[in-house]
Design an enzyme around this catalytic site. Sequence first.
Site, PDB file in Angstrom:
ATOM      1  N   SER A   1      33.715  26.446  22.858  1.00  0.00           N
ATOM      2  CA  SER A   1      33.172  26.070  21.581  1.00  0.00           C
ATOM      3  C   SER A   1      33.235  25.073  21.353  1.00  0.00           C
ATOM      4  O   SER A   1      32.035  24.548  20.581  1.00  0.00           O
ATOM      5  CB  SER A   1      34.381  26.941  21.176  1.00  0.00           C
TER       6      SER A   1
ATOM      7  N   GLY B   1      25.209  21.467  23.512  1.00  0.00           N
ATOM      8  CA  GLY B   1      24.087  23.064  24.614  1.00  0.00           C
ATOM      9  C   GLY B   1      24.919  23.320  25.984  1.00  0.00           C
ATOM     10  O   GLY B   1      24.739  24.588  26.454  1.00  0.00           O
TER      11      GLY B   1
ATOM     12  N   SER C   1      27.162  25.380  24.955  1.00  0.00           N
ATOM     13  CA  SER C   1      28.124  26.144  23.213  1.00  0.00           C
ATOM     14  C   SER C   1      28.084  26.754  24.482  1.00  0.00           C
ATOM     15  O   SER C   1      26.407  28.139  24.561  1.00  0.00           O
ATOM     16  CB  SER C   1      27.919  25.934  22.627  1.00  0.00           C
TER      17      SER C   1
ATOM     18  N   ASP D   1      35.032  31.708  17.448  1.00  0.00           N
ATOM     19  CA  ASP D   1      34.199  31.484  17.940  1.00  0.00           C
ATOM     20  C   ASP D   1      33.439  32.428  19.304  1.00  0.00           C
ATOM     21  O   ASP D   1      33.029  31.691  20.547  1.00  0.00           O
ATOM     22  CB  ASP D   1      34.474  29.987  18.416  1.00  0.00           C
TER      23      ASP D   1
ATOM     24  N   HIS E   1      29.466  30.082  16.994  1.00  0.00           N
ATOM     25  CA  HIS E   1      28.489  29.097  15.815  1.00  0.00           C
ATOM     26  C   HIS E   1      27.118  29.066  16.287  1.00  0.00           C
ATOM     27  O   HIS E   1      25.935  28.775  15.526  1.00  0.00           O
ATOM     28  CB  HIS E   1      28.977  27.383  16.224  1.00  0.00           C
TER      29      HIS E   1
END
Length: 439
Positions: free
Chosen positions: A341, A323, A325, A243, A213
Site C-alpha cells: 500500500s 512503483g 505499490s 487499499d 490507489h
Amino acid sequence: MSHKRIPKRKAAIAAGSVAALGAAALFLPNAMASQTDSDDATASAKTFKAGDVSDLASQLASQLGDAFAGSYYDAANQQIIINVVGDNSNVINEIRAAGAVPNQVQNSTDALENAAATLKADATIPGTAWSVDPKTNEIRVTADSTVTGTSWDTLESTVEGLGSGVATITKSAGTFKTFVDGGDAIFGDGVRCSLGFNVTAGDGTPAFLTAGHCGVAVTEWSDAQNGEPIATVDQATFPGDGDFALVKYDDPATVAASAVNIGDGQTVEITQAAEAAVGQQVFRMGSTTGLFDGNVLGLDATVNYPEGTVTGLIQTDVCAEPGDSGGSLFTQDGSAIGLTSGGSGDCTVGGETFFQPVTTALEAVGATLGAGDAAGDDGAGVEDPGAVEPSDGASAPAAGDEEAGAGGDELGGAEGQSGNAGDGDGGLDDGSGLVNINP
C-alpha cells in the site's frame, strides 16, 4: 480502443516483476528473540509454523473470552505466544495444553480497541498511523516528518491521555505516501504499479489484485510501457476500508500463473492466502526494488495518507519505494499475505511499510486466489526458493543497464526496464512460460 490477446506464455505475469535482483538469498530464516516472561513456559511449548498462528489464536480466543489479549509468533523458538490478562490458572493451563506459551500483559483486547477508537476520533492527522503491537501489548503510533506544531501537540496529548503503557509514539524521518509512481510491472496513463497476485474473479474470468490507489488512478493497464491495454479495473477501494483493486484481463482465455517471480529465473508458487501474524517473516516483491524481507510488526493498522484514511492494514519493517505499490507480500512456503500500500522511507534508509491483507481483498471482491497455470508451456517450472544462491542481500533495479536506469524523461526508466535482454518491445515474454526479466 483495441485490445490485444496475450499469448499464453506472455500472460504468465508473476507478481511483482523486477529488472534485476540481488536478494534472493533472503529466503533464509531470520532470528527473533522471544519476549515472554517465563522460560519455564517456553520449555514445554510445541513448535509451530507462522501460518499456524491465526487458527490457533482464533481457537484460544473463543475459549478464553475476555482474558485473551492477542498473539504473536516467536520465530527464534517457533512458538506461538498468547497474551492474557489476569492470572487465572485455568486460562494459563488451557494455553499450555494447546502447545502455546502464555504471556501475562496489562492491556486487554477491548482496552487496545478503545484506545485505537480514541486515536481515530481525536488524532486523525495526515502523516500518522497506528496499529496493535501484541509483542509490546500497546498501540504503536507513528508520525511522519510532516506532523509538527499543533498537529504533533494534538497527537502527543491524545496518546498521553490514553494512560500509561497503552500507546507509544515514534517519529519517522520520511513521509507517508502511496508508492504509485515509478516501477515497471504494469503501466497505465502515466502511472506504474506492481501486480500483486493472479486470481479468478467471481464470474470465473482471469484477473489480478493490485493496490486500490492504483486502480482508482488508472482504469486500463498494460504489461509494457506505452503498450496496448491488457486488463481493465473491475473494482477498486481507496481510501477507506482498505487499499485493493481487482483488475480483469481483457482476454478471458488468458492463463496466468499463480506464482511470484523473484528474479533470476526463479519463482515461488502461491498456493493459498493466509492471515499475517506479528513476528512472522515475510517477503515483499516489487517492480522498483525487487525482493526484500522483514517481519510483521502490527495488525489492523490505520494510516492517514494525504489522500485519506485507510484502515485494516498490516504494518511491517520491509522497505518499499515508488512503483512497488500493489506488489506481493508473501511467505517462503507460498502463502499470499498482502498487497503493498504505502509507507515512509526507502530501501536505503528503511522505514515503515503498510500492506493490504490479501484475505480481506479476496473476500471483498469475490475472487479466489490463482488464475490457472502455465503448465502447458515448455520450461515453465517453479523453483525451490531454498535453492536460491546467496548474494549481497540487497535488491535493486538494473542501474547499470542502459535501458533499465532509474532516470530519464519517462516514468523512472526506459521501456526496456520491463523486458528481457534481447526483448526490445519491453514486454514480459522470455518464451519460458514464466516471467524472467533479468537485465
